[in-house]
Design an enzyme around this catalytic site. Structure first.
Site, PDB file in Angstrom:
ATOM      1  N   HIS A 148       3.737  -1.092   3.753  1.00 44.15           N
ATOM      2  CA  HIS A 148       3.149   0.219   3.508  1.00 44.15           C
ATOM      3  C   HIS A 148       4.283   1.194   3.222  1.00 44.15           C
ATOM      4  O   HIS A 148       5.179   1.372   4.061  1.00 44.15           O
ATOM      5  CB  HIS A 148       2.354   0.676   4.734  1.00 44.15           C
ATOM      6  N   ASP A 160       2.983   1.757  25.685  1.00 45.23           N
ATOM      7  CA  ASP A 160       2.781   1.836  24.245  1.00 45.23           C
ATOM      8  C   ASP A 160       1.919   0.672  23.746  1.00 45.23           C
ATOM      9  O   ASP A 160       0.965   0.869  22.978  1.00 45.23           O
ATOM     10  CB  ASP A 160       4.145   1.814  23.544  1.00 45.23           C
ATOM     11  N   SER A 175       0.866  -1.174   0.000  1.00 48.38           N
ATOM     12  CA  SER A 175       0.000   0.000   0.000  1.00 48.38           C
ATOM     13  C   SER A 175       0.903   1.224   0.000  1.00 48.38           C
ATOM     14  O   SER A 175       2.079   1.145   0.354  1.00 48.38           O
ATOM     15  CB  SER A 175      -0.932  -0.001   1.220  1.00 48.38           C
ATOM     16  N   TYR A 208       4.397   1.693  16.909  1.00 50.33           N
ATOM     17  CA  TYR A 208       5.725   2.295  17.045  1.00 50.33           C
ATOM     18  C   TYR A 208       6.744   1.256  17.520  1.00 50.33           C
ATOM     19  O   TYR A 208       6.864   1.006  18.721  1.00 50.33           O
ATOM     20  CB  TYR A 208       5.658   3.479  18.021  1.00 50.33           C
ATOM     21  N   TYR A 228      -3.919  13.625   6.650  1.00 50.26           N
ATOM     22  CA  TYR A 228      -4.889  14.611   7.129  1.00 50.26           C
ATOM     23  C   TYR A 228      -4.209  15.459   8.191  1.00 50.26           C
ATOM     24  O   TYR A 228      -3.667  14.924   9.166  1.00 50.26           O
ATOM     25  CB  TYR A 228      -6.078  13.840   7.723  1.00 50.26           C
ATOM     26  N   ASP A 262      -0.311  14.766  15.496  1.00 45.90           N
ATOM     27  CA  ASP A 262       0.649  15.623  16.192  1.00 45.90           C
ATOM     28  C   ASP A 262       0.054  17.012  16.381  1.00 45.90           C
ATOM     29  O   ASP A 262      -0.758  17.468  15.578  1.00 45.90           O
ATOM     30  CB  ASP A 262       1.945  15.728  15.386  1.00 45.90           C
ATOM     31  N   PHE A 307      14.096  14.251  10.652  1.00 46.85           N
ATOM     32  CA  PHE A 307      12.739  13.826  11.001  1.00 46.85           C
ATOM     33  C   PHE A 307      12.768  12.616  11.934  1.00 46.85           C
ATOM     34  O   PHE A 307      11.978  12.528  12.881  1.00 46.85           O
ATOM     35  CB  PHE A 307      11.947  13.496   9.736  1.00 46.85           C
ATOM     36  N   GLU A 330       1.284   5.598   0.748  1.00 47.28           N
ATOM     37  CA  GLU A 330       0.756   6.782   1.408  1.00 47.28           C
ATOM     38  C   GLU A 330       1.086   8.032   0.609  1.00 47.28           C
ATOM     39  O   GLU A 330       2.216   8.218   0.166  1.00 47.28           O
ATOM     40  CB  GLU A 330       1.338   6.912   2.819  1.00 47.28           C
TER      41      GLU A 330
END
Length: 306
Positions: free
Chosen positions: A273, A165, A19, A152, A53, A113, A223, A21
């Site tokens: 992904h 988590d 898939s 994560y 989004y 975030d 990042f 993104e």
């Protein structure tokens, strides 16, 4: 593990699924590049493609426009990202209804975030959903959706420990999540240990590795530092000296990502992904290397004799 094991390419026709993104474009030039990317990757027949989004619905209209165009102009199955940052419950529920009316049956539900960016303190909206688990529950109440959530492998930067988590992931699953997609990582042992933790906690949904092809190593490293993803020294060495050599950087990036995916396939992983950054070349090359070829190419092949 410092490097990936070498693996043989899986036979075409196996169970490997991918898939992709995308993020909604801000300008006409970005729009053009996105649709070039969509057209390039569509023949690979991904399981679905997701559209991000922004916090507080900051990209709501652009996300909806991109999803609608995918529905109307392609044969792809879109998954709309949805967050609950800086939004009350009524606003989020309205967005869910709008996407559902459009024909969307897949969502990627994320807490999101803060608008200030990665690393800023998260504060739930006083009349909103407090976290990803509550957002999943809201989606499940409104329809029989396919709901992906985040995971994560190196734990969320805000989690005090792995137990916390994993407990949050368990709450998402209990509320209706059907799949987890991980933050990007570069050490496959870390992913494998995370999956083992999740299984021991009674989490049995697919945990799909999120793969980030390295389009720009410097930007990726910055990042990664913000979101808690470890960049191994051997990976930095691979890209050392390529800051001004885009062509070689591209070749190395494709090789590194393909090695990672092939190693995961040998470990039994079947779903991947890709975070494309709205660029097709690396994702397309990696898919080619793992045996996923355009539908047109496959249609031209003759069936084997009985």
């Amino acid at each position: 593990m410092s490097r990936y094991r070498f693996s043989r390419r899986p036979e075409q026709g196996g169970k490997i699924r991918v898939s992709f993104e995308f993020f909604p474009p801000k300008t006409e030039e970005m729009e053009r590049r996105l649709w070039e990317t969509v057209e390039r990757l569509a023949p690979l027949r991904p399981d679905f493609v997701s559209v991000t989004y922004g916090a507080g619905g900051s990209t709501r209209e652009r996300t909806a426009r991109t999803v609608r165009r995918i529905l109307e102009e392609t044969a792809l199955t879109p998954a709309a990202h949805l967050t609950c940052v800086d939004a009350d419950r009524e606003s989020v529920d309205a967005v869910i209804r709008d996407f559902a009316a459009m024909g969307v049956r897949r969502f990627v539900a994320l807490r999101g975030d803060p608008a200030e960016g990665v690393g800023a303190a998260y504060r739930p909206h006083p009349r909103g959903y407090a976290n990803g688990a509550e957002l999943v529950a809201a989606l499940a109440r409104q329809g029989d959706f396919d709901i992906s959530v985040s995971a994560y492998p190196e734990k969320h930067p805000e989690s005090p420990d792995f137990a916390t988590d994993i407990e949050m992931l368990k709450r998402k699953v209990d509320n209706g999540a059907t799949r987890a997609i991980t933050q990007f990582f570069f050490d496959n042992d870390v992913y494998e240990r995370y999956v083992e933790r999740a299984r021991r906690a009674g989490i049995y949904i697919p945990i799909v590795p999120g793969i980030l092809p390295v389009h720009n190593f410097t930007q990726m490293q910055r990042f990664a530092g913000q979101c808690g993803a470890h960049v191994p020294a051997w990976l930095a060495e691979r890209f050392q000296g390529l800051e001004h050599d885009a062509a070689t950087h591209q070749l190395v990036a494709a090789a590194v990502a393909a090695e990672q995916v092939l190693d995961l396939i040998e470990r039994g992983v079947e779903d991947f992904h890709f975070y494309t950054m709205n660029r097709a070349d690396l994702a397309f090359a990696i898919c080619h290397l793992i045996g996923i070829r355009p539908a047109v190419e496959q249609a031209g092949r003759q069936p084997a004799a009985a």
